[in-house]
Structures are given as structure tokens and as C-alpha cells.
Design an enzyme around this catalytic site. Structure first.
Site, PDB file in Angstrom:
ATOM      1  N   SER A   8       0.832  -1.204   0.000  1.00 22.62           N
ATOM      2  CA  SER A   8       0.000   0.000   0.000  1.00 22.62           C
ATOM      3  C   SER A   8       0.866   1.252   0.000  1.00 22.62           C
ATOM      4  CB  SER A   8      -0.915   0.018   1.221  1.00 22.62           C
ATOM      5  OG  SER A   8      -1.550   1.285   1.284  1.00 22.62           O
ATOM      6  N   HIS A  33      -0.899  -1.148  -4.450  1.00 17.60           N
ATOM      7  CA  HIS A  33      -2.205  -0.832  -3.851  1.00 17.60           C
ATOM      8  C   HIS A  33      -2.281   0.674  -3.602  1.00 17.60           C
ATOM      9  CE1 HIS A  33      -5.841  -1.870  -1.535  1.00 17.60           C
ATOM     10  NE2 HIS A  33      -5.472  -0.920  -0.682  1.00 17.60           N
ATOM     11  N   ASP A  35      -4.651   3.738  -2.218  1.00 18.43           N
ATOM     12  CA  ASP A  35      -5.817   4.062  -1.391  1.00 18.43           C
ATOM     13  C   ASP A  35      -6.303   5.467  -1.692  1.00 18.43           C
ATOM     14  OD1 ASP A  35      -6.142   1.756   0.434  1.00 18.43           O
ATOM     15  OD2 ASP A  35      -4.073   2.233   0.955  1.00 18.43           O
ATOM     16  N   MET A  37      -8.956   8.255  -0.731  1.00 17.69           N
ATOM     17  CA  MET A  37      -9.861   8.636   0.367  1.00 17.69           C
ATOM     18  C   MET A  37     -10.386  10.048   0.142  1.00 17.69           C
ATOM     19  SD  MET A  37      -7.553   7.334   3.520  1.00 17.69           S
ATOM     20  CE  MET A  37      -6.828   5.685   3.539  1.00 17.69           C
ATOM     21  N   HIS A  66      -8.049   1.155  -4.578  1.00 12.48           N
ATOM     22  CA  HIS A  66      -9.075   0.939  -3.542  1.00 12.48           C
ATOM     23  C   HIS A  66      -9.760   2.275  -3.271  1.00 12.48           C
ATOM     24  CE1 HIS A  66      -9.646  -0.102   1.053  1.00 12.48           C
ATOM     25  NE2 HIS A  66     -10.803   0.001   0.425  1.00 12.48           N
ATOM     26  N   MET A  68     -12.088   4.566  -1.386  1.00 13.75           N
ATOM     27  CA  MET A  68     -12.842   4.806  -0.142  1.00 13.75           C
ATOM     28  C   MET A  68     -13.527   6.152  -0.293  1.00 13.75           C
ATOM     29  SD  MET A  68      -9.954   3.319   2.383  1.00 13.75           S
ATOM     30  CE  MET A  68      -8.772   3.381   1.058  1.00 13.75           C
ATOM     31  N   MET A 137     -11.844  -5.584   4.605  1.00 17.58           N
ATOM     32  CA  MET A 137     -11.090  -4.660   5.456  1.00 17.58           C
ATOM     33  C   MET A 137     -10.878  -5.306   6.819  1.00 17.58           C
ATOM     34  SD  MET A 137     -10.183  -2.039   3.769  1.00 17.58           S
ATOM     35  CE  MET A 137      -9.330  -1.391   5.211  1.00 17.58           C
ATOM     36  N   ASP A 175      -6.915  -6.363   3.819  1.00 13.75           N
ATOM     37  CA  ASP A 175      -6.236  -5.062   3.877  1.00 13.75           C
ATOM     38  C   ASP A 175      -6.390  -4.446   5.273  1.00 13.75           C
ATOM     39  OD1 ASP A 175      -5.256  -2.517   3.349  1.00 13.75           O
ATOM     40  OD2 ASP A 175      -6.902  -1.943   2.011  1.00 13.75           O
TER      41      ASP A 175
HETATM   42  C1  DX5 Z   1      -6.603   1.656   5.145  1.00 12.79           C
HETATM   43  C2  DX5 Z   1      -6.089   1.317   3.771  1.00 12.79           C
HETATM   44  C3  DX5 Z   1      -4.971   0.358   3.769  1.00 12.79           C
HETATM   45  C4  DX5 Z   1      -3.742   0.818   4.514  1.00 12.79           C
HETATM   46  C5  DX5 Z   1      -3.083  -0.410   5.054  1.00 12.79           C
HETATM   47  O1  DX5 Z   1      -7.776   2.347   5.037  1.00 12.79           O
HETATM   48  O2  DX5 Z   1      -7.130   0.762   2.978  1.00 12.79           O
HETATM   49  O3  DX5 Z   1      -4.626  -0.047   2.442  1.00 12.79           O
HETATM   50  O4  DX5 Z   1      -2.851   1.541   3.728  1.00 12.79           O
HETATM   51  O5  DX5 Z   1      -2.007  -0.051   5.853  1.00 12.79           O
HETATM   52  P1  DX5 Z   1      -1.385  -1.030   6.953  1.00 12.79           P
HETATM   53  O6  DX5 Z   1      -0.906  -2.243   6.229  1.00 12.79           O
HETATM   54  O7  DX5 Z   1      -0.288  -0.219   7.547  1.00 12.79           O
HETATM   55  O8  DX5 Z   1      -2.487  -1.360   7.929  1.00 12.79           O
HETATM   56 ZN    ZN Z   2      -6.541  -0.148   0.990  1.00 16.13          ZN
END
Ligand code: DX5
Ligand code: ZN
Length: 216
Positions: A8, A33, A35, A37, A66, A68, A137, A175
């Protein structure tokens, strides 16, 4: 069963993004990956299209994006154009999930759906055929570096049974809080793809962590 690792980039050093992308390119990791947000679906804001496009131009592996964000339908095409190979939306953010997943596939991407920790896997009973990947998740989404929620194992086992009973090849991804202490147990429960942020990027030896996470 294939074991894939998707580091990630949320935990990468954004002042040294090129270095961290090259590290992933040269490692045994399988995907990037990313993220996304929006500060509404989750209480955090990460990065947007310019960053995704720049990573795409340097990445030698598929982008696993991903989302969010609320109302993801507005941006499916733009994420395709920015370089997403796999595009995952949240079950909790989609009123017409069937339409959303069909549209992702129509745009030429693999379609993923993610479940928050409180959402039972059984809600996917009537949509699994349209789904290339289910992202469970294992923390409440929004931040890297959180503690792994143990109930995830039960969700993985139940989802694995649903997928196998229908002879589908839908991938299961986990994840949040994934590290070398729980990777093996997750694979045994039926996971195909592990996402890891802090475990990889905060390590002194990310290559070695990726290798262990892949079970090599
Ligand atoms: C959290 C993200 C994850 C995050 C995981 O909302 O979707 O992808 O980056 O990070 P770690 O592996 O540090 O929990
Ligand atoms: Zn993620």
C-alpha cells in the site's frame, strides 16, 4: 493457490515516491495498492488523479486501486484513464452495486468490492458472479498502521466457502494490519492477495518482508 502481495503506497515516503516505486518494481510484490480517500466515506484524505497517473507512468506492475469514496460511479472512467487495472469500490458506498461492478468491467478493468469490518460476507451472495475480487477490510478504513481485527479470519473462511461452492475464481484480498505474524494464517483461511502498508514501508528490509508475505 496463488499468493499475491500488494504493498500500500499510502505508507510510502511521498518525498521519495520514485525510490519507493522502484523498490516495488524490483521486488517480488505483485501489484501496487493505491488508497483513494475522500474525507467523507472515511475520515481522511489521501491523494488523487495526478499521483495515480504519475505512479502508473513508472509502475511495472498492475495498479490495484481501492476507492474509499462516496458515489464512486462519478469517477470510474477517470480512474481507468489514470491507469487503474483493478478498481475496488465499497459495498457500503454503492446503492446500485450490480450496475457499478458491471460498469467497471465494461470499462476494461477488473471489478472489486470491499467490505468494512462490520459488514457480513453473506451480503455478497447475489453479486459474487460479477466480482473479480473481494477486499475484506481488517481495520476500519482511513489510516495505515492500525491493529488487525481478529474476526477477519472467520469472514475469510466463510467467503472462501461461498466462492468455492460456486466454483468461481474471485480473489479474496485482506487489507489492514497485515504483517509477517498473520500472513500465513490468512493464506490458510483462503486469502489470495495481501495488502501491506506499514509492514513493508516502515521496515528496514522491505524486500525481505515482501518475500515473507508471499510465503517464499
Ligand atoms: C486503510 C487502507 C490500507 C492501509 C493499510 O484504510 O485501505 O490499504 O494503507 O495499511 P497497513 O498495512 O499499515 O495497515
Ligand atoms: Zn486499501
Amino acid at each position: 493457490m496463488n499468493h499475491l502481495v500488494s504493498p500500500s503506497m499510502l505508507s510510502a515516503d511521498f518525498a521519495n515516491l520514485f525510490r519507493d516505486i522502484e523498490m516495488i518494481n524490483n521486488s517480488k510484490a505483485d501489484w501496487f495498492h493505491l488508497d483513494i480517500m475522500d474525507g467523507v466515506f472515511v475520515p481522511n484524505i489521501s491523494f488523487g488523479f495526478p499521483v495515480v497517473e504519475r505512479i502508473k507512468s513508472l509502475a511495472q506492475k498492475p495498479l490495484d486501486v481501492h476507492l474509499m469514496i462516496v458515489d464512486p460511479d462519478r469517477y470510474l472512467e477517470r480512474f481507468r484513464d489514470a491507469g487503474a487495472d483493478w478498481l475496488t469500490v465499497h459495498y457500503e458506498a454503492c446503492t446500485h452495486l450490480h450496475r457499478t461492478l458491471s460498469q467497471i468491467r465494461k470499462l476494461g478493468m477488473k471489478a472489486g468490492v470491499s467490505l468494512n469490518p462490520h459488514t457480513p460476507v453473506e451480503v455478497l451472495a447475489d453479486i459474487l458472479e460479477e466480482t473479480d475480487l473481494v477486499l475484506l477490510m481488517s481495520v476500519n478504513p482511513g489510516f495505515g498502521g492500525q491493529k488487525f481485527i481478529q474476526n477477519t479470519y472467520s469472514k475469510v473462511e466463510r467467503l472462501r466457502a461461498m466462492i468455492d461452492a460456486r466454483k468461481l475464481d474471485t480473489l479474496i484480498q485482506v487489507d489492514g494490519g497485515v504483517d509477517t505474524s498473520n500472513a500465513d494464517q490468512l493464506y490458510k483461511a483462503g486469502v489470495n492477495v495481501l495488502v501491506a502498508g506499514n509492514a513493508v514501508f516502515k521496515s528496514q528490509n522491505p524486500h525481505e518482508i515482501i518475500r515473507i508475505l508471499k510465503g517464499l
